[in-house]
Design an enzyme around this catalytic site. Structure first.
Site, PDB file in Angstrom:
ATOM      1  N   HIS A  23      -7.652  -8.402   9.134  1.00 30.29           N
ATOM      2  CA  HIS A  23      -8.450  -7.556   8.236  1.00 30.29           C
ATOM      3  C   HIS A  23      -9.353  -8.373   7.331  1.00 30.29           C
ATOM      4  O   HIS A  23      -9.833  -7.870   6.311  1.00 30.29           O
ATOM      5  CB  HIS A  23      -7.519  -6.649   7.415  1.00 30.29           C
ATOM      6  CG  HIS A  23      -6.823  -5.645   8.277  1.00 30.29           C
ATOM      7  ND1 HIS A  23      -5.675  -4.993   7.891  1.00 30.29           N
ATOM      8  CD2 HIS A  23      -7.090  -5.207   9.536  1.00 30.29           C
ATOM      9  CE1 HIS A  23      -5.285  -4.180   8.858  1.00 30.29           C
ATOM     10  NE2 HIS A  23      -6.122  -4.293   9.870  1.00 30.29           N
TER      11      HIS A  23
ATOM     12  N   PHE B  62       0.813  -1.220   0.000  1.00 35.57           N
ATOM     13  CA  PHE B  62       0.000   0.000   0.000  1.00 35.57           C
ATOM     14  C   PHE B  62       0.840   1.261   0.000  1.00 35.57           C
ATOM     15  O   PHE B  62       0.551   2.203  -0.749  1.00 35.57           O
ATOM     16  CB  PHE B  62      -0.900  -0.002   1.256  1.00 35.57           C
ATOM     17  CG  PHE B  62      -1.898  -1.136   1.255  1.00 35.57           C
ATOM     18  CD1 PHE B  62      -1.616  -2.339   1.909  1.00 35.57           C
ATOM     19  CD2 PHE B  62      -3.097  -1.016   0.572  1.00 35.57           C
ATOM     20  CE1 PHE B  62      -2.524  -3.394   1.888  1.00 35.57           C
ATOM     21  CE2 PHE B  62      -4.016  -2.072   0.548  1.00 35.57           C
ATOM     22  CZ  PHE B  62      -3.723  -3.253   1.214  1.00 35.57           C
TER      23      PHE B  62
HETATM   24  N1  APR Z   1      10.026  -7.921   1.805  1.00 40.93           N
HETATM   25  C1  APR Z   1       9.970  -7.300   3.007  1.00 40.93           C
HETATM   26  N2  APR Z   1       9.301  -6.141   3.215  1.00 40.93           N
HETATM   27  C2  APR Z   1       8.662  -5.606   2.146  1.00 40.93           C
HETATM   28  C3  APR Z   1       8.679  -6.194   0.858  1.00 40.93           C
HETATM   29  C4  APR Z   1       9.405  -7.406   0.720  1.00 40.93           C
HETATM   30  N3  APR Z   1       9.472  -8.060  -0.457  1.00 40.93           N
HETATM   31  N4  APR Z   1       7.950  -5.406   0.011  1.00 40.93           N
HETATM   32  C5  APR Z   1       7.498  -4.371   0.751  1.00 40.93           C
HETATM   33  N5  APR Z   1       7.926  -4.485   2.020  1.00 40.93           N
HETATM   34  C6  APR Z   1       7.636  -3.636   3.168  1.00 40.93           C
HETATM   35  C7  APR Z   1       7.644  -2.155   2.861  1.00 40.93           C
HETATM   36  O1  APR Z   1       8.925  -1.651   3.134  1.00 40.93           O
HETATM   37  C8  APR Z   1       6.602  -1.629   3.858  1.00 40.93           C
HETATM   38  O2  APR Z   1       7.214  -1.215   5.074  1.00 40.93           O
HETATM   39  O3  APR Z   1       6.316  -3.969   3.567  1.00 40.93           O
HETATM   40  C9  APR Z   1       5.714  -2.838   4.169  1.00 40.93           C
HETATM   41  C10 APR Z   1       4.313  -2.701   3.600  1.00 40.93           C
HETATM   42  O4  APR Z   1       3.684  -1.668   4.317  1.00 40.93           O
HETATM   43  P1  APR Z   1       2.217  -1.220   3.860  1.00 40.93           P
HETATM   44  O5  APR Z   1       2.192  -1.028   2.393  1.00 40.93           O
HETATM   45  O6  APR Z   1       1.842  -0.093   4.775  1.00 40.93           O
HETATM   46  O7  APR Z   1       1.309  -2.498   4.169  1.00 40.93           O
HETATM   47  P2  APR Z   1       0.737  -2.945   5.581  1.00 40.93           P
HETATM   48  O8  APR Z   1       1.712  -2.633   6.676  1.00 40.93           O
HETATM   49  O9  APR Z   1       0.325  -4.354   5.431  1.00 40.93           O
HETATM   50  O10 APR Z   1      -0.571  -2.015   5.731  1.00 40.93           O
HETATM   51  C11 APR Z   1      -1.405  -2.299   6.817  1.00 40.93           C
HETATM   52  O11 APR Z   1      -3.037  -0.826   5.855  1.00 40.93           O
HETATM   53  O12 APR Z   1      -4.534  -0.009   4.307  1.00 40.93           O
HETATM   54  C12 APR Z   1      -4.352  -0.894   5.311  1.00 40.93           C
HETATM   55  O13 APR Z   1      -5.709  -2.766   5.454  1.00 40.93           O
HETATM   56  C13 APR Z   1      -4.555  -2.293   4.835  1.00 40.93           C
HETATM   57  O14 APR Z   1      -3.702  -4.289   5.869  1.00 40.93           O
HETATM   58  C14 APR Z   1      -3.330  -3.028   5.339  1.00 40.93           C
HETATM   59  C15 APR Z   1      -2.823  -2.100   6.415  1.00 40.93           C
END
Ligand code: APR
Length: 237
Positions: free
Chosen positions: A120, A34
């Protein structure tokens, strides 16, 4: 000892590991996260994606909600990557007790994980608001406009939208797992969204591990931080 060797040693010595993950765990399966540069919330739409994925928007603009949901939230051809597979293997070996995930893609279960706490919800559970009949994600994918039940009611995906509350039972079970965990591995999450991110505070052990591509708010508190791609990293263990 390298960080990877330290992680390997702690895993070898543990029989109560809990994993707490987010969208980054599925990026190596081809599902964008995201908040990264190429993440869903960085793309331009008529409304901000966080607005579209809210309860209010779902109620007032259902057609637009489902168009966005079908295009941006359903990745039904995605396959588990080495991160999902390793976690499932550790569970089979009796090392890992639960995966707690913010993801709704079902890839942990597809990899064979049994105890998966979906904070979620899941795109794989869709219920008619009128009669409660359940439908698979493919039904939503293949429908047009607002998905309708055979009874005429509107079908809603069992995913937690903004402004909606999380399932109390899932939260309670997640807190219990985290409190009892010997080792807590946080992976692929920015820890930006509450109450999910707040559950980490219940961890009481001294083996808090963060495996994330970018820094997270828990890095300073962690006992081991590895910045990198979680599929690659867990695939080496
Ligand atoms: N390996 C390790 N880390 C990764 C990789 C990877 N291949 N690709 C991306 N990341 C990390 C990014 O650096 C980032 O810190 O994963 C994280 C993803 O963060 P977000 O995009 O914020 O996703 P998330 O933390 O799951 O968001 C939480 O937000 O909108 C809501 O419901 C939605 O469940 C989601 C919640």
């Amino acid at each position: 000892m390298t960080k990877l060797e330290q992680l390997k040693q702690w895993v070898m010595q543990s029989d109560n590991i809990v994993f707490f993950g987010g969208a980054g765990v599925s990026c190596e399966s081809g599902i964008p996260d995201f908040r990264s540069e190429d993440g869903l919330y960085r793309q331009q739409y008529r409304y901000p994606p966080e607005t579209i994925l809210s309860h209010r928007f779902y109620l007032h603009h259902p057609e637009e909600f489902f168009t966005f949901y079908r295009n941006k939230m359903l990745y039904l051809d995605a396959k588990p990557n080495p991160a999902h597979q390793k976690l499932a293997q550790w569970e089979k070996e009796g090392k890992l007790k639960a995966v707690i995930t913010q993801n709704i893609d079902g890839l942990h279960q597809a990899a064979g994980s049994k105890e998966v706490l979906e904070l979620h919800g899941s795109v794989h559970r869709n219920y008619c608001g009128k009669c409660g009949k359940e439908y698979p994600a493919s039904y939503i994918r293949d429908s047009q406009g607002i998905p309708r039940c055979s009874c005429g009611g509107r079908i809603k995906p069992d995913v937690v939208l903004y402004e909606e509350s999380l399932d109390e039972d899932v939260i309670a079970r997640s807190v219990m797992r985290i409190q009892e965990a010997q080792m807590l591995i946080i992976g692929g999450t920015s820890l930006a969204v509450y109450p999910a991110a707040g559950l980490i505070r219940f961890y009481q052990g001294n083996r808090l591990v963060v495996i994330n591509r970018d820094p997270t708010p828990q890095d300073d508190r962690a006992d081991l931080v590895i910045h990198g791609k979680i599929g690659e990293i867990l695939g080496q263990l």
